[in-house]
Motif scaffolding. Structure first.
Motif, PDB file in Angstrom:
ATOM      1  N   VAL A 252       0.833  -1.213   0.000  1.00 47.99           N
ATOM      2  CA  VAL A 252       0.000   0.000   0.000  1.00 47.99           C
ATOM      3  C   VAL A 252       0.867   1.262   0.000  1.00 47.99           C
ATOM      4  CG1 VAL A 252      -1.666   1.324   1.363  1.00 47.99           C
ATOM      5  CG2 VAL A 252      -1.970  -1.129   1.087  1.00 47.99           C
ATOM      6  N   ALA A 253       1.885   1.267   0.838  1.00 51.58           N
ATOM      7  CA  ALA A 253       2.745   2.449   0.923  1.00 51.58           C
ATOM      8  C   ALA A 253       3.461   2.706  -0.399  1.00 51.58           C
ATOM      9  CB  ALA A 253       3.753   2.268   2.053  1.00 51.58           C
ATOM     10  N   ALA A 255       2.602   1.711  -3.481  1.00 52.43           N
ATOM     11  CA  ALA A 255       1.653   2.148  -4.515  1.00 52.43           C
ATOM     12  C   ALA A 255       1.215   3.595  -4.290  1.00 52.43           C
ATOM     13  CB  ALA A 255       0.436   1.221  -4.515  1.00 52.43           C
ATOM     14  N   ALA A 256       1.002   3.970  -3.024  1.00 48.55           N
ATOM     15  CA  ALA A 256       0.559   5.342  -2.734  1.00 48.55           C
ATOM     16  C   ALA A 256       1.630   6.359  -3.097  1.00 48.55           C
ATOM     17  CB  ALA A 256       0.201   5.450  -1.256  1.00 48.55           C
ATOM     18  N   VAL A 257       2.867   6.093  -2.718  1.00 42.53           N
ATOM     19  CA  VAL A 257       3.958   7.021  -3.035  1.00 42.53           C
ATOM     20  C   VAL A 257       4.164   7.116  -4.534  1.00 42.53           C
ATOM     21  CG1 VAL A 257       6.437   7.418  -2.790  1.00 42.53           C
ATOM     22  CG2 VAL A 257       5.091   6.687  -0.816  1.00 42.53           C
ATOM     23  N   GLY A 259       1.944   6.628  -6.904  1.00 43.82           N
ATOM     24  CA  GLY A 259       0.835   7.393  -7.485  1.00 43.82           C
ATOM     25  C   GLY A 259       1.009   8.886  -7.279  1.00 43.82           C
ATOM     26  N   THR A 260       1.510   9.255  -6.090  1.00 43.34           N
ATOM     27  CA  THR A 260       1.752  10.680  -5.817  1.00 43.34           C
ATOM     28  C   THR A 260       2.820  11.242  -6.744  1.00 43.34           C
ATOM     29  OG1 THR A 260       1.169  10.345  -3.499  1.00 43.34           O
ATOM     30  CG2 THR A 260       2.420  12.322  -4.028  1.00 43.34           C
TER      31      THR A 260
END
Length: 515
Positions: A252-253, A255-257, A259-260
């Protein structure tokens, strides 16, 4: 085995461990490069629409998968082969240690030793694969980190910090899990030992009404084993739960970074695909590492139990130097071809004499407690190859021992379905058929009635007279009366030699053979 038994396993299979580790690392490297290959294909082929680039990209991905699958298959083949060989080696070592010196069991019961020889040896051998896959998982993470560092330093550094912390956290749980697994293995062995003992004594238990007490004892042992198994399962669940949660957090971490960073324009489409694919890939090495950490605890526990059984004890002194109560200064001398009777006044002396003869190369010792191996009478009578120039027909051995002659007779659980007398006679027939130059029989007719014992004594004398040296450690007058010579080992180291009839005037001898 040394105090670090897992290292012993790795040393014995250095080549296989190196090949397996290298191949599995190559496999993990190729898996880590799959997202890179797909990202490059997106950047240089899909985004541009270049047919030639698309074909090259597809060929490159196919080649990468071919190397990936080949390396993985070879790694599993090498490691599995080494694990099977090591498990066989450990099982053989355990069996050899117990057969050569039953004292190696210490205070273990037979069922517990069986658990060591089967379950624990397998777990110890599995350390080969676990170490290889643990190394490949770490290497796969390293490759992924390098790739991500080249794409974005922040992402790479994040993984380089998070993943080691994850692995160290999982490793911190290993001692607790290892202790629980060791306890589970130990209690399971004790429960198996109790069950084996109860089955072996089922007939007498039924005879004197001891079945309820036997059931109570097994229930207690089984309950201890169940609680230990539940404790080990709980510890395993904690490790699995923590590793799953940590894996999800990493995915999750990442993928989130990523995407940002795409939203800010720091990553292009191909790099985004690579990062997302790499985030999905990371679940595999993380699961591999957590599984290997968990199972290495099991392997260490099993290897430690094997090492405890194989660890040599204090060296024993020769019989003639022993100050034991046996009072046997030297082994009893024998004359080739004779039937020799040995009468002792206490069990310790008889044990010492039997051990002295057992140490003679090529001797065959048949103990008073007969164990029958195999599922039929034919299996139980198989004694291996007969020494060159020797041999007794099986029919003659069975006749001399007054044993059953139906070779298809089924034997259950080591012959528990036949009487003690039949089991003793079958064991005697097996020893006679082996036809060794030195045959030592310890109380071979204790379970026989007088008529059958007299018949066996006559058959034994007829078959063995002049064919080899036969030593009868017994107090049976029927056997001793057919011996060429009888030696009395009395109290205080006193010796007397003669025939059975001649020694009856000796008070010690008469007391020893009186019935």
């Amino acid at each position: 085995m040394s105090p670090r038994p897992v290292l012993d396993v790795l040393r014995r299979h250095r080549r296989a461990a190196a090949l397996g580790c290298g191949s599995s690392m190559l496999h993990q490297t190729c898996e880590a490069l799959v997202p890179v290959a797909i990202g490059l294909a997106v950047d240089r082929a899909v985004a541009t629409g270049d047919v030639h680039a698309v074909v090259l990209s597809v060929a490159g991905v196919l080649l990468l998968f071919a190397v990936l699958s080949s390396a993985g298959t070879f790694a599993f083949w090498v490691i599995d082969r080494a694990e099977f060989a090591e498990a066989h080696h450990l099982r053989t070592a355990v069996a050899r240690a117990v057969l050569r010196d039953p004292a190696a069991l210490g205070d273990r019961q037979v069922g517990d030793a069986l658990s060591v020889a089967t379950s624990d040896t397998r777990h110890a051998a599995e350390a080969l694969g676990l170490v290889s896959f643990l190394a490949s998982g770490c290497f796969g993470l390293l490759v992924a980190a390098v790739v991500l560092l080249r794409i974005d330093v922040a992402l790479g550094l994040g993984l380089l910090v998070a993943v080691p912390l994850l692995v160290l956290g999982l490793q911190a749980l290993a001692p607790r899990l290892e202790a629980r697994v060791h306890d589970r293995q130990r209690t399971a062995g004790l429960a198996a030992a109790v069950a084996a003992d109860l089955l072996a004594g089922l007939r007498p238990l039924r005879g004197f009404g001891g079945v309820p007490e036997a059931v109570r004892r097994y229930h207690r042992a089984s309950s201890l084993s169940r609680r230990a198994a539940v404790g080990a399962a709980g510890a395993t669940s904690v490790v699995v739960g923590v590793s799953t949660l940590a894996t999800g957090a990493v995915l999750v971490a990442t993928a989130a970074v990523a995407g940002t960073f795409v939203a800010r324009g720091r990553l292009d489409v191909g790099e985004f695909v690579t990062v997302v694919g790499m985030a999905s890939f990371l679940a595999d090495p993380v699961r591999t590492i957590s599984h290997c950490v968990q199972q290495l605890a099991v392997s260490r526990a099993g290897a430690r139990r094997v090492a405890e059984l194989l660890r040599p004890g204090a060296p024993r002194r020769p019989l003639e130097d022993s100050p034991s109560p046996a009072h046997v200064p030297v082994p009893v001398p024998t004359v080739p071809g004779e039937v020799l009777g040995v009468v002792t006044t206490d069990t310790a002396t008889a044990d010492a004499v039997t051990a002295a003869f057992a140490a003679v190369p090529g001797a065959l010792v048949e103990p008073s407690h007969t164990v029958l191996l195999g599922q039929t009478l034919a299996d139980a009578l198989a004694s291996g190859p007969v020494p060159a120039g020797r041999g007794v027909p099986l029919a003659a051995a069975l006749e001399a021992a007054a044993a059953p002659t139906d070779l298809d007779l089924a034997l259950h659980d080591g012959g528990t379905n036949v009487s003690g007398g039949q089991r003793q006679r079958i064991g005697l027939a097996r020893a006679l058929a082996a036809d060794r130059e030195l045959l030592v029989l310890r109380d071979p007719t204790t379970a026989l009635d007088a008529v059958t014992e007299d018949r066996v004594a006559a058959g034994l004398r007829d078959l063995r007279a002049g064919a080899g040296t036969t030593v009868l450690v017994t107090s049976s007058p029927l056997l001793l009366s057919r011996c060429d010579r009888v030696v009395l080992l009395g109290p205080g180291g006193r010796h007397a030699t003669g025939t059975h009839a001649g020694l009856l005037d000796d008070p010690d001898y008469a007391a020893a053979v009186a019935r």
